[in-house]
Scaffold this active site. Sequence first.
Site, PDB file in Angstrom:
ATOM      1  N   GLU A  15     -40.269  -6.588  -1.308  1.00 43.51           N
ATOM      2  CA  GLU A  15     -38.840  -6.865  -1.124  1.00 43.51           C
ATOM      3  C   GLU A  15     -38.098  -5.564  -1.445  1.00 43.51           C
ATOM      4  O   GLU A  15     -38.216  -5.037  -2.556  1.00 43.51           O
ATOM      5  CB  GLU A  15     -38.388  -7.974  -2.074  1.00 43.51           C
ATOM      6  CG  GLU A  15     -36.931  -8.328  -1.885  1.00 43.51           C
ATOM      7  CD  GLU A  15     -36.396  -9.352  -2.886  1.00 43.51           C
ATOM      8  OE1 GLU A  15     -36.905  -9.417  -4.007  1.00 43.51           O
ATOM      9  OE2 GLU A  15     -35.453 -10.061  -2.514  1.00 43.51           O
ATOM     10  N   CYS A  27     -30.019 -12.065  -1.273  1.00 43.38           N
ATOM     11  CA  CYS A  27     -31.308 -12.729  -1.045  1.00 43.38           C
ATOM     12  C   CYS A  27     -31.392 -13.270   0.377  1.00 43.38           C
ATOM     13  O   CYS A  27     -32.459 -13.637   0.835  1.00 43.38           O
ATOM     14  CB  CYS A  27     -31.492 -13.865  -2.032  1.00 43.38           C
ATOM     15  SG  CYS A  27     -30.188 -15.063  -1.875  1.00 43.38           S
ATOM     16  N   PHE A  52     -28.440 -10.366 -10.851  1.00 45.92           N
ATOM     17  CA  PHE A  52     -27.296  -9.449 -10.809  1.00 45.92           C
ATOM     18  C   PHE A  52     -26.523  -9.498  -9.508  1.00 45.92           C
ATOM     19  O   PHE A  52     -25.361  -9.122  -9.451  1.00 45.92           O
ATOM     20  CB  PHE A  52     -27.780  -8.002 -11.058  1.00 45.92           C
ATOM     21  CG  PHE A  52     -28.350  -7.331  -9.833  1.00 45.92           C
ATOM     22  CD1 PHE A  52     -27.500  -6.739  -8.905  1.00 45.92           C
ATOM     23  CD2 PHE A  52     -29.713  -7.311  -9.573  1.00 45.92           C
ATOM     24  CE1 PHE A  52     -28.009  -6.140  -7.756  1.00 45.92           C
ATOM     25  CE2 PHE A  52     -30.227  -6.723  -8.440  1.00 45.92           C
ATOM     26  CZ  PHE A  52     -29.365  -6.133  -7.522  1.00 45.92           C
ATOM     27  N   SER A  99     -35.993 -12.435  -9.141  1.00 39.61           N
ATOM     28  CA  SER A  99     -37.101 -11.909  -8.339  1.00 39.61           C
ATOM     29  C   SER A  99     -38.316 -12.839  -8.439  1.00 39.61           C
ATOM     30  O   SER A  99     -38.452 -13.599  -9.405  1.00 39.61           O
ATOM     31  CB  SER A  99     -37.461 -10.514  -8.837  1.00 39.61           C
ATOM     32  OG  SER A  99     -37.787 -10.580 -10.209  1.00 39.61           O
ATOM     33  N   GLU A 142     -28.016  -9.058 -17.264  1.00 43.02           N
ATOM     34  CA  GLU A 142     -27.471  -8.098 -18.235  1.00 43.02           C
ATOM     35  C   GLU A 142     -26.833  -6.897 -17.526  1.00 43.02           C
ATOM     36  O   GLU A 142     -26.229  -6.051 -18.164  1.00 43.02           O
ATOM     37  CB  GLU A 142     -28.581  -7.643 -19.202  1.00 43.02           C
ATOM     38  CG  GLU A 142     -29.732  -6.844 -18.583  1.00 43.02           C
ATOM     39  CD  GLU A 142     -30.793  -7.703 -17.897  1.00 43.02           C
ATOM     40  OE1 GLU A 142     -30.458  -8.802 -17.390  1.00 43.02           O
ATOM     41  OE2 GLU A 142     -31.957  -7.266 -17.823  1.00 43.02           O
ATOM     42  N   LYS A 166     -27.584 -17.790 -19.216  1.00 45.88           N
ATOM     43  CA  LYS A 166     -27.980 -16.395 -19.507  1.00 45.88           C
ATOM     44  C   LYS A 166     -27.874 -15.616 -18.201  1.00 45.88           C
ATOM     45  O   LYS A 166     -28.773 -15.647 -17.371  1.00 45.88           O
ATOM     46  CB  LYS A 166     -29.422 -16.390 -20.025  1.00 45.88           C
ATOM     47  CG  LYS A 166     -29.812 -15.242 -20.947  1.00 45.88           C
ATOM     48  CD  LYS A 166     -29.619 -13.860 -20.393  1.00 45.88           C
ATOM     49  CE  LYS A 166     -30.631 -13.435 -19.361  1.00 45.88           C
ATOM     50  NZ  LYS A 166     -30.302 -12.156 -18.686  1.00 45.88           N
TER      51      LYS A 166
END
Length: 513
Positions: free
Chosen positions: A399, A300, A168, A245, A195, A192
Amino acid sequence: MTQVVPDTHTNPNGDVADTPVRVVPHIINGHPLVEGERRGEVFNPATGAVTASLPFATTATVNAAVSAAQAVAPAWRATGLARRAAVMFKLHEIITSRKDELAALITEEQGKVLSDAAGEIARGLENVEFCAGLVHHMKGEFLEQAAAGLDVHQVRQPLGVVACITPFNFPAMVPLWMITTAIAAGNTVVLKPSEKDPSAVNWIVEAFHEAGLPEGVLNLIHGDREAVEALIDDPRVQAVSFVGSTPIAQSIYTRATALGKRVQALGGAKNHMVVMPDADLDAAADAAVSAGYGAAGERCMAISVVVPVGDIADDLIAKISSRITDLTIGEGTDPDSEMGPVITSAAKERIEGLIAGSSDSGAEVVVDGRSVDLPDEGFFIGPTLIDHVKPGMPVYDEEIFGPVLSVARVGHFDEAVELINSCQYANGTAIFTRDGRTAREFEFAIEVGMVGINVPIPVPIGAFSFGGWKKSLFGDTHMYGPESFNFYTRRKVVTSRWPQPDESRINLGFPTN
Ligand code: NAD
């Protein structure tokens, strides 16, 4: 191409509303498709309101997308490289001229401020630029006269259908890292995206088609685990690129490699920034604040842990704290906002829980983002600074992926190196110093994939590749740039001889030179 249809959804207060929302469709074979019983809701994180509804792909939808990609794979592979490059040039032009539209979509669903969304697009465009030079990147090698009258050459060929699964936090940049290279190398793609913020990707897929990409080469499906697993398991899918992740990256790597597929799965991060006693502390504080709280820490490559070396910790913390109080937090569309919300209410709760738990485990919350003045609606957390953080505390080990900077004090340079090298994540790191020798020692000793010297977010430029070590990347190849062309192609080596008829003879021995 997005459609507006009446769709039931839940308001942030839990009420069911029947106001129409946009439906963000799959795009298969160039055509929008809304299919599947299950639906997801897309939120504007700055208001908490539902802005769109998302069909979740079933195995049948995944199957249709892979079939579309498979059907055109031979034709796309046979398409001249100059034509492929033309698509890249046109795509670059489209995105550049309409980047404000794309940035607005990113901000509405991801929450980051518009200037940051523009930065993400610029970094994605770097890879489009790199891919426009695909005739160079697809070149093979030729060795004349390897033995008498014998030549050897190596070519690069695409893999076929590849799957790309994205997170995301960079809804435009990470897809552009993957799909652009895969397509430039002659593959066809099923993508993909997350979402949570899907609309930017729909925009990008439409831009690819406008740029002349034939239908079926790039297919987009929305969904969650069910869609991802069906995609990985489809025997026609040859390779999987993933960013997300660590637990999901690891499970995808395990599942896809067990099926014999080529996989690059980039995972989470915990990036440390070492500040040496000789560093310019104002510059270091500016860098820590920018890299720690930019995009609400949902990068990240965000700095998560500041590691002051020696006796500068108190001064550095004071400088960081005073800068934090000046930050403007608000909706990403407001040009005055410097930091927006986090992605979901669940993320907000998790991050607030880590802040709360940090004092119980012995750390000291110096600036508490839970107690600052924030917009009433949406998923906002103020910038937070926590001192005396150590390995073994959840706030260090996990994290956080939010606007929280930890400070882990160390006495000496060697301790800083030891701390970082003991961490399970190894995406990026940075050192702030004025001493070249210290910087060189750091570069040599540190076990991390991307290193910044007086640069807090060392995301390599497009001509290099991006990737971490350890639990920040499962697989062998880094993403975008030259390594990506390696990932998305197979090398084939051809050995050839053109003998005269009278040179032929039987020889049962193993061929030698
Ligand atoms: P995530 O792992 O929750 O989701 C990533 C993708 O995997 C999404 O498309 C999601 O739909 C899918 N997914 C989620 N659960 C799944 C499951 N059980 N099985 C199969 N697929 C599943 O990650 P996120 O929250 O979207 O993104 C944030 C994470 O991504 C952070 O950990 C961040 O560090 C990481 N990230 C890493 C890099 C990098 O380059 N290393 C870059 C960006 C983000």
